[in-house]
Design an enzyme around this catalytic site. Structure first.
Site, PDB file in Angstrom:
ATOM      1  N   TYR A  16       0.443 -47.859  21.076  1.00 33.26           N
ATOM      2  CA  TYR A  16      -0.290 -46.660  20.542  1.00 33.26           C
ATOM      3  C   TYR A  16      -1.127 -47.051  19.177  1.00 33.26           C
ATOM      4  O   TYR A  16      -2.273 -46.514  19.021  1.00 33.26           O
ATOM      5  CB  TYR A  16       0.904 -45.875  20.092  1.00 33.26           C
ATOM      6  N   LYS A  36      -5.134 -46.683  18.478  1.00 35.70           N
ATOM      7  CA  LYS A  36      -5.584 -45.815  17.298  1.00 35.70           C
ATOM      8  C   LYS A  36      -6.420 -46.722  16.450  1.00 35.70           C
ATOM      9  O   LYS A  36      -7.359 -46.240  15.775  1.00 35.70           O
ATOM     10  CB  LYS A  36      -4.546 -45.208  16.815  1.00 35.70           C
TER      11      LYS A  36
HETATM   12  P1  NAP Z   1       0.053 -33.329  22.876  1.00 35.35           P
HETATM   13  O1  NAP Z   1       0.648 -32.155  22.543  1.00 35.35           O
HETATM   14  O2  NAP Z   1       1.030 -33.941  23.688  1.00 35.35           O
HETATM   15  O3  NAP Z   1      -1.207 -33.232  23.721  1.00 35.35           O
HETATM   16  C1  NAP Z   1      -1.928 -33.778  24.231  1.00 35.35           C
HETATM   17  C2  NAP Z   1      -2.921 -33.493  25.058  1.00 35.35           C
HETATM   18  O4  NAP Z   1      -3.849 -34.480  25.677  1.00 35.35           O
HETATM   19  C3  NAP Z   1      -2.656 -32.437  26.052  1.00 35.35           C
HETATM   20  O5  NAP Z   1      -3.686 -31.638  26.323  1.00 35.35           O
HETATM   21  C4  NAP Z   1      -3.018 -33.101  27.331  1.00 35.35           C
HETATM   22  O6  NAP Z   1      -3.279 -32.561  28.693  1.00 35.35           O
HETATM   23  C5  NAP Z   1      -3.954 -34.137  26.993  1.00 35.35           C
HETATM   24  N1  NAP Z   1      -4.290 -35.459  27.777  1.00 35.35           N
HETATM   25  C6  NAP Z   1      -3.128 -36.444  27.939  1.00 35.35           C
HETATM   26  N2  NAP Z   1      -3.688 -37.323  28.830  1.00 35.35           N
HETATM   27  C7  NAP Z   1      -5.025 -37.146  29.212  1.00 35.35           C
HETATM   28  C8  NAP Z   1      -6.064 -37.507  29.968  1.00 35.35           C
HETATM   29  N3  NAP Z   1      -5.741 -38.672  30.451  1.00 35.35           N
HETATM   30  N4  NAP Z   1      -7.224 -36.826  30.087  1.00 35.35           N
HETATM   31  C9  NAP Z   1      -7.341 -35.654  29.384  1.00 35.35           C
HETATM   32  N5  NAP Z   1      -6.335 -35.076  28.819  1.00 35.35           N
HETATM   33  C10 NAP Z   1      -5.116 -35.855  28.620  1.00 35.35           C
HETATM   34  O7  NAP Z   1      -0.310 -34.370  21.655  1.00 35.35           O
HETATM   35  P2  NAP Z   1      -0.923 -33.927  20.299  1.00 35.35           P
HETATM   36  O8  NAP Z   1       0.549 -34.082  19.331  1.00 35.35           O
HETATM   37  O9  NAP Z   1      -1.612 -32.786  20.267  1.00 35.35           O
HETATM   38  O10 NAP Z   1      -1.966 -35.062  19.943  1.00 35.35           O
HETATM   39  C11 NAP Z   1      -3.298 -34.729  20.164  1.00 35.35           C
HETATM   40  C12 NAP Z   1      -3.895 -36.134  19.736  1.00 35.35           C
HETATM   41  O11 NAP Z   1      -3.628 -36.129  18.375  1.00 35.35           O
HETATM   42  C13 NAP Z   1      -3.794 -37.401  20.410  1.00 35.35           C
HETATM   43  O12 NAP Z   1      -4.701 -38.443  20.405  1.00 35.35           O
HETATM   44  C14 NAP Z   1      -2.622 -37.901  19.352  1.00 35.35           C
HETATM   45  O13 NAP Z   1      -2.495 -39.533  19.712  1.00 35.35           O
HETATM   46  C15 NAP Z   1      -3.076 -37.441  18.182  1.00 35.35           C
HETATM   47  N6  NAP Z   1      -2.135 -37.843  16.976  1.00 35.35           N
HETATM   48  C16 NAP Z   1      -1.134 -36.891  17.055  1.00 35.35           C
HETATM   49  C17 NAP Z   1      -0.427 -36.914  15.988  1.00 35.35           C
HETATM   50  C18 NAP Z   1       0.850 -35.846  15.817  1.00 35.35           C
HETATM   51  O14 NAP Z   1       1.704 -36.218  15.023  1.00 35.35           O
HETATM   52  N7  NAP Z   1       1.251 -35.023  16.713  1.00 35.35           N
HETATM   53  C19 NAP Z   1      -0.522 -37.742  14.727  1.00 35.35           C
HETATM   54  C20 NAP Z   1      -1.680 -38.327  14.874  1.00 35.35           C
HETATM   55  C21 NAP Z   1      -2.450 -38.384  16.051  1.00 35.35           C
HETATM   56  P3  NAP Z   1      -2.052 -32.162  29.658  1.00 35.35           P
HETATM   57  O15 NAP Z   1      -0.994 -31.585  29.111  1.00 35.35           O
HETATM   58  O16 NAP Z   1      -3.032 -31.237  30.626  1.00 35.35           O
HETATM   59  O17 NAP Z   1      -1.915 -33.640  30.257  1.00 35.35           O
END
Ligand code: NAP
Length: 249
Positions: free
Chosen positions: A157, A161
């Site tokens: 990861y 990133k």
């Molecule tokens: P999440 O709740 O798991 O949501 C992830 C989203 O990505 C879902 O809508 C999922 O769709 C979609 N997705 C996954 N694989 C995909 C693909 N191959 N093609 C199209 N869509 C895809 O995650 P989140 O926490 O909101 O994170 C969103 C972003 O922020 C990510 O890039 C993550 O790395 C980043 N981020 C998150 C955090 C945190 O603390 N949460 C911190 C830093 C960065 P489906 O459900 O339909 O598969």
């Protein structure tokens, strides 16, 4: 009344839940038409499409795998056919497959790189076309503080990133002369389904270690996206903005 993003079209990847969903709602509230993607959460994608209608903008969800080059290309062509153009792109789709290096297999490494990093290349390469044609655009890539400082158990990861940050800066250099900006956001600990799987004692310790003493919300990230998407950031490109409650300070 004219809103900050009136008349603009945004494409947000991975918006069925979490941060992406918050971003799609925020951009629509600011007046943008919103195209968004999801992969497995079909019902949640349909629910978001319905919810976005309340902002009186055009909104459409697409089931599309951002990690697949050909699908990403077809998606962007379809969005341009449906909406006319793309002004704002938010590369948000992402996954985790955590594990210590000792136990991490090749598939877990490749899956995360493909979904988190190749997807950003795939979508950005495709949206170049309409953006170059109209000589404007704002590309916003969702990285992570983990890409800046690393994290035990997340070598795959963190690599994906960190890769996003190098990609963002390079694209900003290449496309700046065409008035296309490219920036990244590095969220810290944002409470979503992605973080629900974590041990609750660990989560408590993290919250206490954050200077602002709380986890972030999807809206905290979405507000920064709104700024980078709009003309308010017209002289900002190639930057990484931490949205982390001071975590990296
Ligand atoms: P999440 O709740 O798991 O949501 C992830 C989203 O990505 C879902 O809508 C999922 O769709 C979609 N997705 C996954 N694989 C995909 C693909 N191959 N093609 C199209 N869509 C895809 O995650 P989140 O926490 O909101 O994170 C969103 C972003 O922020 C990510 O890039 C993550 O790395 C980043 N981020 C998150 C955090 C945190 O603390 N949460 C911190 C830093 C960065 P489906 O459900 O339909 O598969």
């Amino acid at each position: 009344m004219e809103k900050l993003l009136s008349g603009k079209t945004a494409l947000v990847t991975g918006a069925s839940k979490g941060i992406g969903r918050g971003i799609a709602l925020k951009l629509a509230e600011a007046g943008a038409h919103v195209a968004f993607t999801y992969l497995s959460s079909v019902e949640k994608g349909q629910a978001l499409e319905a919810e976005l209608q309340k902002y009186m903008v055009k909104a459409k969800g697409y089931r599309s795998d951002a990690a697949d080059f050909k699908s990403a290309d077809e998606l962007v062509n379809q969005v341009v056919a449906d909406f006319g153009t793309v002004d704002i792109v938010v590369n948000n789709a992402g996954i985790t497959r955590d594990g210590l290096l000792m136990r991490m297999n090749e598939e877990q490494f490749n899956e995360v790189i493909r979904t988190n990093l190749n997807s950003v290349f795939n979508i950005t390469k495709a949206v170049q076309r309409p953006m170059l044609k109209q000589r404007s655009g704002s590309i916003i890539n969702i990285s992570s503080v983990v890409g800046v400082k690393g994290n035990a158990g997340q070598a795959n990861y963190a690599a994906s990133k960190a890769g996003i940050i190098g990609f963002t800066k390079s694209v900003a250099l290449e496309l700046g002369s065409r008035n296309i900006r490219c920036n990244a956001i590095a969220p810290g600990f944002i409470e979503t389904e992605m973080t629900e799987v974590l041990n609750q004692d660990t989560v408590k310790q993290w919250r206490e270690a954050i200077p602002l003493k709380r986890g972030g919300t999807p809206e905290d990230v979405a507000n920064c996206v709104l700024f980078l998407a709009s003309g308010l950031s017209s002289y900002i490109t190639g930057q990484v903005i931490n949205v982390d409650g001071g975590m990296l300070t």
